[in-house]
Motif scaffolding. Structure first.
Motif, PDB file in Angstrom:
ATOM      1  N   TYR A 113     -16.819 -63.465 -11.115  1.00 37.91           N
ATOM      2  CA  TYR A 113     -15.821 -62.984 -10.169  1.00 37.91           C
ATOM      3  C   TYR A 113     -14.773 -64.056  -9.860  1.00 37.91           C
ATOM      4  N   GLU A 116     -12.474 -64.765 -12.770  1.00 38.78           N
ATOM      5  CA  GLU A 116     -11.507 -63.686 -12.979  1.00 38.78           C
ATOM      6  C   GLU A 116     -10.315 -63.801 -12.033  1.00 38.78           C
ATOM      7  N   HIS A 117     -10.520 -64.523 -10.925  1.00 38.44           N
ATOM      8  CA  HIS A 117      -9.452 -64.608  -9.917  1.00 38.44           C
ATOM      9  C   HIS A 117      -8.772 -65.970  -9.878  1.00 38.44           C
ATOM     10  N   ARG A 129      -3.773 -63.339 -10.020  1.00 34.50           N
ATOM     11  CA  ARG A 129      -5.004 -62.732  -9.548  1.00 34.50           C
ATOM     12  C   ARG A 129      -5.566 -63.417  -8.306  1.00 34.50           C
ATOM     13  N   ARG A 131      -7.481 -63.825  -4.942  1.00 39.53           N
ATOM     14  CA  ARG A 131      -8.559 -62.995  -4.399  1.00 39.53           C
ATOM     15  C   ARG A 131      -8.533 -63.085  -2.875  1.00 39.53           C
TER      16      ARG A 131
END
Lengths: 298, 298
Positions: A113, A116-117, A129, A131
């Motif tokens: 997670y 991905e950010h 991206r 978060r």
């Protein structure tokens, strides 16, 4: 304890079951108590949480363990670790046998997670991206993510000593293969590639179609992996492991689809998934499947 | 084959040895042939290279395996994997037993290298970390790095079947603990944090002091881990494993220090490291230590 009995999935599911001729051997629907369902998953989640807090305390070196601790608990919820424990218990294993694998699954999910950010310099502003929530900055989150997966696997490999069973070290190795495959070349990374490509071809697409489907598949595979790992560690037979792997895949997909905005639109697909998931559980003792079957009663 | 005998380390080392009263039991210096040294490490490196090419071919899905293949071989050289094989052979193990661990070490090193060079949005221009050579872009290099370590561990866990020895699965688990600790919370990540902090407090510092020392320690620890893993997989006893771990630490430090600009200035430190390294090898059969001892003859 109050025990209001309910039918899983309601009438729709039952009628689907009739049409496709997949009735449980005993003929009746699976029943769980509401309180039983709730307390079972709460007790599993509490145990995983307590284990993670014990093995990842805020300690020296603080530069490593402070972000690792906070990011571990800042990751959005995933139900794959709980499914791992439930699968272990369904095949007759003690909860402690699967707690390290469940924790490793959580760390894998969290690391994935945060990576991905991470904001990278090659991303257009529309497709950056960031978060939600407090961050430690891209550098620390990159390095912490790098450390979380090996740390989870280290704890799992070390858990070998907790059992006198000679076969346990072979089972842990088997689970390490499952987890590394899920996070490595065959699994999550592959999904992330596709996701990255979807993002790139549709900058600013946000929550649109293709990206969401890819994300769903990733969640499904993590649940499939979790259920299989639990079954392996609980000493399940080959057929039990594969049945639970499939159950995990359907269960993960149901979890994800139920949370989407168009869940109502997808009701039929979800019901079909639920039917397929419960079919996998028919192989097991009816009395024992009640706790794990409540997982898909979302 | 020509066999020109040389003395390792020359006169300086011998005199240091005399002063500190650490003479080999037989009294004479360790001797290796130049050709023997060269062909031994070449043959090990060729075997690791062949193994990596076999297990990471360019295959479907190409979006995963093409960058993984290219980045595996684009990483700068590290000698830790070769040391892993040599340690395995020193304690009497076959080369095949350590080849998966050596490959995992290479993948760990490569993943760490690429993640260290990912350009992040929080880095000032003076401190950006572009790396030489062709790139796949930050996004793909981030994801490929994420996949390389689990993939290496998966191959290692799978290598369990290659041997009939019942103890082998326990040894592989022990090696997984070593590797995950080295790359995880206790090892490389910790070093990377310190490095990141050095970089942040000295933007644009490039190759200056503190950063370099941190990098050296990381290399030393990877070599220590590699040598210990080789000894474990070769069936070494506890004392052999610990001796080789220390040898690996010194050997890794020597390798790094010898490549620095101020290597001439550090000659005395390097000689002292070499003395300490060879002292660890005194525990082993003199005839057998020749190949591995040539590692520090840089």
């Amino acid at each position: 304890m109050a025990s209001a009995f309910i039918h899983i999935n309601g009438q729709n599911f039952i009628s689907t079951l009739h049409r496709s001729n997949h009735r449980r051997p005993s003929g009746g629907p699976i029943r769980v108590t509401m309180a039983q369902k709730s307390s079972y998953w709460t007790s599993i989640n509490d145990d995983i949480d307590a284990h993670l807090r014990r093995v990842i305390p805020i300690r020296e070196p603080f530069s490593v363990f402070e972000p690792m601790h906070h990011l571990t608990f800042a990751a959005p919820e995933t139900t794959a670790p709980a499914l791992c424990i439930a699968a272990c218990e369904l095949v007759g294993g003690r909860r402690e046998l699967a707690i390290a694998a469940a924790s490793a699954l959580h760390l894998m999910h969290a690391a994935s997670y945060f990576h991905e950010h991470i904001p990278l310099t090659d991303q257009p502003r529309a497709n950056s991206r960031p978060r939600p929530g407090p961050t430690f900055g891209p550098n620390i989150e990159l390095l912490t993510g790098d450390g979380m997966i090996p740390f989870g696997l280290e704890l799992l490999a070390k858990s070998n000593n907790q059992d006198d069973d000679d076969e346990h070290s072979d089972r842990i190795l088997q689970v390490i293969i499952e987890l590394t495959r899920a996070i490595g070349s065959q699994g999550v990374v592959n999904r992330q590639y596709i996701k990255a490509q979807c993002d790139e071809s549709n900058p600013g697409v946000g929550k649109a179609g293709s990206t969401r489907i890819v994300t769903d598949k990733k969640g499904s595979e993590l649940h499939a992996c979790g259920a299989a790992c639990g079954a392996i560690l609980g000493g399940g037979k080959e057929k039990e492991i594969e049945k639970l792997r499939k159950y995990g895949f359907y269960a993960g997909t149901i979890q994800k689809m139920s949370k989407l905005e168009e869940a109502v639109k997808n009701r039929e697909v979800i019901e079909e998934m639920r039917r397929l998931a419960l079919k996998e559980l028919e192989y097991f003792d009816e009395e024992k499947v009640e706790p794990i079957s409540s997982f898909i009663n979302v």
